[in-house]
Motif scaffolding. Structure first.
Motif, PDB file in Angstrom:
ATOM      1  N   TYR A  76       0.808  -1.223   0.000  1.00 23.99           N
ATOM      2  CA  TYR A  76       0.000   0.000   0.000  1.00 23.99           C
ATOM      3  C   TYR A  76       0.838   1.269   0.000  1.00 23.99           C
ATOM      4  O   TYR A  76       0.313   2.368  -0.112  1.00 23.99           O
ATOM      5  N   GLU A  77       2.152   1.121   0.146  1.00 18.61           N
ATOM      6  CA  GLU A  77       3.018   2.298   0.163  1.00 18.61           C
ATOM      7  C   GLU A  77       3.108   2.964  -1.207  1.00 18.61           C
ATOM      8  O   GLU A  77       3.378   4.151  -1.306  1.00 18.61           O
ATOM      9  N   ASP A  78       2.890   2.192  -2.261  1.00 19.29           N
ATOM     10  CA  ASP A  78       2.969   2.718  -3.619  1.00 19.29           C
ATOM     11  C   ASP A  78       1.591   2.594  -4.260  1.00 19.29           C
ATOM     12  O   ASP A  78       1.185   1.509  -4.670  1.00 19.29           O
ATOM     13  N   ILE A  79       0.871   3.696  -4.317  1.00 24.81           N
ATOM     14  CA  ILE A  79      -0.486   3.693  -4.867  1.00 24.81           C
ATOM     15  C   ILE A  79      -0.546   4.634  -6.069  1.00 24.81           C
ATOM     16  O   ILE A  79      -0.003   5.732  -6.032  1.00 24.81           O
ATOM     17  N   ASP A  80      -1.199   4.159  -7.098  1.00 24.66           N
ATOM     18  CA  ASP A  80      -1.514   5.028  -8.228  1.00 24.66           C
ATOM     19  C   ASP A  80      -2.851   5.668  -7.883  1.00 24.66           C
ATOM     20  O   ASP A  80      -3.911   5.113  -8.159  1.00 24.66           O
ATOM     21  N   GLY A  81      -2.784   6.801  -7.225  1.00 24.89           N
ATOM     22  CA  GLY A  81      -3.948   7.458  -6.654  1.00 24.89           C
ATOM     23  C   GLY A  81      -3.537   8.079  -5.338  1.00 24.89           C
ATOM     24  O   GLY A  81      -2.354   8.378  -5.126  1.00 24.89           O
ATOM     25  N   PHE A 154      -0.533  -5.860  -5.610  1.00 28.73           N
ATOM     26  CA  PHE A 154      -0.434  -6.826  -4.516  1.00 28.73           C
ATOM     27  C   PHE A 154      -0.234  -8.198  -5.130  1.00 28.73           C
ATOM     28  O   PHE A 154      -1.010  -8.606  -5.993  1.00 28.73           O
ATOM     29  N   ARG A 155       0.820  -8.878  -4.711  1.00 23.76           N
ATOM     30  CA  ARG A 155       1.131 -10.208  -5.234  1.00 23.76           C
ATOM     31  C   ARG A 155       1.189 -10.189  -6.765  1.00 23.76           C
ATOM     32  O   ARG A 155       0.592 -11.015  -7.435  1.00 23.76           O
TER      33      ARG A 155
END
Length: 167
Positions: A76-81, A154-155
């Motif tokens: 969740y540290e890298d979100i497009d948003g 994720f995964r």
């Protein structure tokens, strides 16, 4: 009466059966968010051993399983948003219900119980992700006040990212 309880070691087999039930349900709906490799029995055992595995009980009978983790999710540290907040949060993974408990509103009840559990533990923010093809979970999340914030990986797969600030 519906209760949210920490899963016990002896519940691991049933919890994995619930995950498999969810995996089959996904396939019946025409998508496969969970593979045969994930979540596996070791994942469920680890959830339970680390006190992150939870069951939802209906009148004392286990009806569903999920992981509630207060340690965050590195993906969740890298979100497009953009997340709504940067507070400490709970992440909920691997939510599934036995077939006979689907369609009775148990997911909504479970989210309310999860929110109560978070508040009791002084966590006022929840993050979760799901596949773009999992329309049912998207509907449940949005109906329960979660906002879509963007996309995370994720995964090794793109997932829709949702969050909710608890009031």
């Amino acid at each position: 009466m519906n209760t949210l309880e920490m899963a016990e070691k002896e519940d691991a087999g049933l919890c994995y059966e619930i995950i498999n039930s969810g995996r089959c349900f996904q396939q019946e709906q025409g998508f496969m968010q969970w593979t045969n490799e994930y979540p596996d029995q070791a994942t469920i055992r680890e959830d339970i051993l680390t006190k992150k595995g939870f069951v939802i009980k209906v009148d004392g009978i286990i009806a569903g399983y999920m992981c509630i983790d207060f340690e965050g999710e590195p993906a969740y540290e890298d979100i497009d948003g953009k997340w709504q907040a940067e507070d400490r949060y709970a992440v909920v993974h691997r939510m599934s219900f036995l077939q006979k408990y689907r369609g009775i509103g148990l997911a909504d009840i479970t989210w309310r119980l999860i929110e109560d559990y978070c508040r009791k533990n002084r966590i006022f923010y929840i993050r979760v992700d799901t596949d773009a093809s999992n329309k049912r979970m998207q509907h449940i999340l949005e109906k329960n006040g979660f906002k879509q914030c963007g996309v995370i990986v994720f995964r090794e797969s793109d997932k829709l990212a949702y969050d909710k600030v608890l009031r």
